[in-house]
Design a protein around this motif. Structure first.
Motif, PDB file in Angstrom:
ATOM      1  N   ILE A 164      12.112  36.461 -22.819  1.00  0.00           N
ATOM      2  CA  ILE A 164      12.190  35.994 -21.439  1.00  0.00           C
ATOM      3  C   ILE A 164      12.179  34.465 -21.398  1.00  0.00           C
ATOM      4  O   ILE A 164      11.348  33.816 -22.048  1.00  0.00           O
ATOM      5  N   GLU A 165      13.095  33.916 -20.633  1.00  0.00           N
ATOM      6  CA  GLU A 165      13.150  32.455 -20.494  1.00  0.00           C
ATOM      7  C   GLU A 165      11.924  31.958 -19.734  1.00  0.00           C
ATOM      8  O   GLU A 165      11.597  32.448 -18.653  1.00  0.00           O
ATOM      9  N   ARG A 166      11.253  31.000 -20.312  1.00  0.00           N
ATOM     10  CA  ARG A 166      10.042  30.470 -19.698  1.00  0.00           C
ATOM     11  C   ARG A 166      10.403  29.473 -18.603  1.00  0.00           C
ATOM     12  O   ARG A 166      11.515  28.919 -18.582  1.00  0.00           O
ATOM     13  N   ILE A 167       9.486  29.243 -17.679  1.00  0.00           N
ATOM     14  CA  ILE A 167       9.725  28.368 -16.533  1.00  0.00           C
ATOM     15  C   ILE A 167       8.689  27.250 -16.528  1.00  0.00           C
ATOM     16  O   ILE A 167       7.623  27.368 -17.157  1.00  0.00           O
ATOM     17  N   PRO A 168       8.964  26.157 -15.828  1.00  0.00           N
ATOM     18  CA  PRO A 168       8.009  25.037 -15.812  1.00  0.00           C
ATOM     19  C   PRO A 168       6.720  25.397 -15.078  1.00  0.00           C
ATOM     20  O   PRO A 168       6.722  26.184 -14.127  1.00  0.00           O
ATOM     21  N   TYR A 169       5.622  24.820 -15.517  1.00  0.00           N
ATOM     22  CA  TYR A 169       4.368  24.915 -14.783  1.00  0.00           C
ATOM     23  C   TYR A 169       4.488  24.133 -13.476  1.00  0.00           C
ATOM     24  O   TYR A 169       5.126  23.068 -13.428  1.00  0.00           O
ATOM     25  N   MET A 170       3.862  24.623 -12.413  1.00  0.00           N
ATOM     26  CA  MET A 170       3.875  23.914 -11.144  1.00  0.00           C
ATOM     27  C   MET A 170       2.997  22.664 -11.196  1.00  0.00           C
ATOM     28  O   MET A 170       3.224  21.701 -10.475  1.00  0.00           O
ATOM     29  N   ALA A 171       1.980  22.697 -12.036  1.00  0.00           N
ATOM     30  CA  ALA A 171       1.097  21.532 -12.207  1.00  0.00           C
ATOM     31  C   ALA A 171       0.957  21.261 -13.702  1.00  0.00           C
ATOM     32  O   ALA A 171      -0.090  21.549 -14.314  1.00  0.00           O
ATOM     33  N   PRO A 172       1.989  20.718 -14.349  1.00  0.00           N
ATOM     34  CA  PRO A 172       1.964  20.547 -15.807  1.00  0.00           C
ATOM     35  C   PRO A 172       0.835  19.653 -16.300  1.00  0.00           C
ATOM     36  O   PRO A 172       0.375  19.810 -17.425  1.00  0.00           O
ATOM     37  N   GLY A 173       0.382  18.760 -15.444  1.00  0.00           N
ATOM     38  CA  GLY A 173      -0.698  17.866 -15.862  1.00  0.00           C
ATOM     39  C   GLY A 173      -2.011  18.577 -16.097  1.00  0.00           C
ATOM     40  O   GLY A 173      -2.909  18.037 -16.764  1.00  0.00           O
ATOM     41  N   LEU A 174      -2.160  19.803 -15.590  1.00  0.00           N
ATOM     42  CA  LEU A 174      -3.410  20.540 -15.740  1.00  0.00           C
ATOM     43  C   LEU A 174      -3.471  21.357 -17.029  1.00  0.00           C
ATOM     44  O   LEU A 174      -4.536  21.866 -17.382  1.00  0.00           O
ATOM     45  N   VAL A 175      -2.339  21.514 -17.740  1.00  0.00           N
ATOM     46  CA  VAL A 175      -2.329  22.395 -18.907  1.00  0.00           C
ATOM     47  C   VAL A 175      -2.136  21.657 -20.220  1.00  0.00           C
ATOM     48  O   VAL A 175      -2.218  22.263 -21.288  1.00  0.00           O
ATOM     49  N   ARG A 182       6.294  23.852 -23.437  1.00  0.00           N
ATOM     50  CA  ARG A 182       6.708  25.220 -23.719  1.00  0.00           C
ATOM     51  C   ARG A 182       7.011  25.998 -22.456  1.00  0.00           C
ATOM     52  O   ARG A 182       7.813  26.929 -22.442  1.00  0.00           O
ATOM     53  N   GLY A 183       6.385  25.608 -21.340  1.00  0.00           N
ATOM     54  CA  GLY A 183       6.574  26.338 -20.102  1.00  0.00           C
ATOM     55  C   GLY A 183       5.749  27.615 -20.084  1.00  0.00           C
ATOM     56  O   GLY A 183       5.036  27.937 -21.037  1.00  0.00           O
TER      57      GLY A 183
END
Length: 285
Positions: A164-175, A182-183
């Motif tokens: 499955i194609e991964r998608i961006p995090y909505m808040a990438p700064g938190l992860v 990697r998404g």
């Protein structure tokens, strides 16, 4: 071999052997009570045009034709039930079914599918959320469809999470940067635009679904070489997604306008067998 069949889907389903399809996608008429239609337009710049475009330029519009079908049923579940009974029979023991509907009928359809597949075999109710179109002032605008995801056997089904194609995090700064790069895996809420009005993907068919959401289902719930069945094929998006991902497909529709759209869409796809319709002469009904 992949096939596109022009005919009554109930009769076609009754002629298929048990366990033929590895994955079934069902996108029936939604019983909106309206005639669904879409008119394709060509615009050319003209000082005496009938509409205003970018930077105030005037454009003249020319109609390229209208696609339409009736979307109203006195007994909607009576229409669906025999087709879904056959779909359950035709589905392979390890197979999955995605049933695409909207808020008007999803609850009644779920009761019907629970009876056929078993309540515990409902893995997800997927919400496809988008943001386009009219915005009524008397209620919250309806901007989502419902997709019910059933499997035939809880102990044996395909779900290829690694594909499955991964998608961006909505808040990438938190992860953190590694996870952000990697998404994340999609959840049961899919934010995805409808088919853009002027996009290359657009066929002009009134209820065309975007390739992106079909690719996600086909990727997750089938393997290369599997057979994907769509017996309300419409514009043929399911078949195109299956073809791009190395699956075979069987598409069925009884609307001549849908077959004409598919004839253009699959003109360059090799190895497709047509039944009851000549793509070289679409007007020969």
């Amino acid at each position: 071999m992949s096939r596109i069949v022009f005919g009554d889907n109930l009769e076609v389903l009754r002629g298929l052997p048990d366990g033929l399809a590895d994955l079934i996608y069902v996108d029936p008429p939604f019983n909106t009570g309206r005639v669904q239609e879409h008119t394709r337009l060509r615009t050319t710049r003209s000082p005496n045009g009938d509409r205003t475009g970018f930077k105030g330029e005037r454009y003249r519009t020319t109609s390229l034709g209208t696609q339409r079908f009736r979307d109203s049923f006195d007994d909607y579940l009576g229409f669906l039930e025999p087709r879904l009974i056959e779909a359950h029979r035709v589905l392979a023991p390890h197979g999955s079914l995605y049933f695409h509907i909207d808020y008007r009928e999803v609850h009644r359809c779920r009761f019907l599918l629970d009876e056929l597949f078993g309540r515990d075999n409902l893995l997800n109710e997927i919400i496809w959320a988008y943001d386009f179109g009219a915005r009524p002032k008397t209620r919250w605008p309806a901007k989502h469809d419902n997709i019910l995801f059933y499997v035939k056997n809880l102990s044996d089904y395909v779900f290829d999470v690694d594909a499955i194609e991964r998608i961006p995090y909505m808040a990438p700064g938190l992860v953190g940067p590694e996870k952000a790069a990697r998404g994340k895996l999609p959840t049961d809420t899919w934010w995805h635009t409808i088919v853009p009005t002027s996009g290359a993907e657009r066929t002009g068919y009134p209820t065309q679904k975007p390739l992106g959401i079909l690719r996600r289902m086909v990727t997750a719930s089938s393997r290369p070489g599997d057979l994907v069945l769509d017996f309300f094929a419409g514009s043929g998006t399911t078949g195109m997604a299956a073809h791009e991902l190395g699956r075979r497909f069987l598409l069925v529709d009884d609307n001549p306008e849908a077959l004409e759209v598919m004839a253009k869409r699959f003109a360059a796809v090799p190895g497709v067998r047509w039944e009851g319709f000549d793509p070289r002469n679409p007007q020969a009904k």
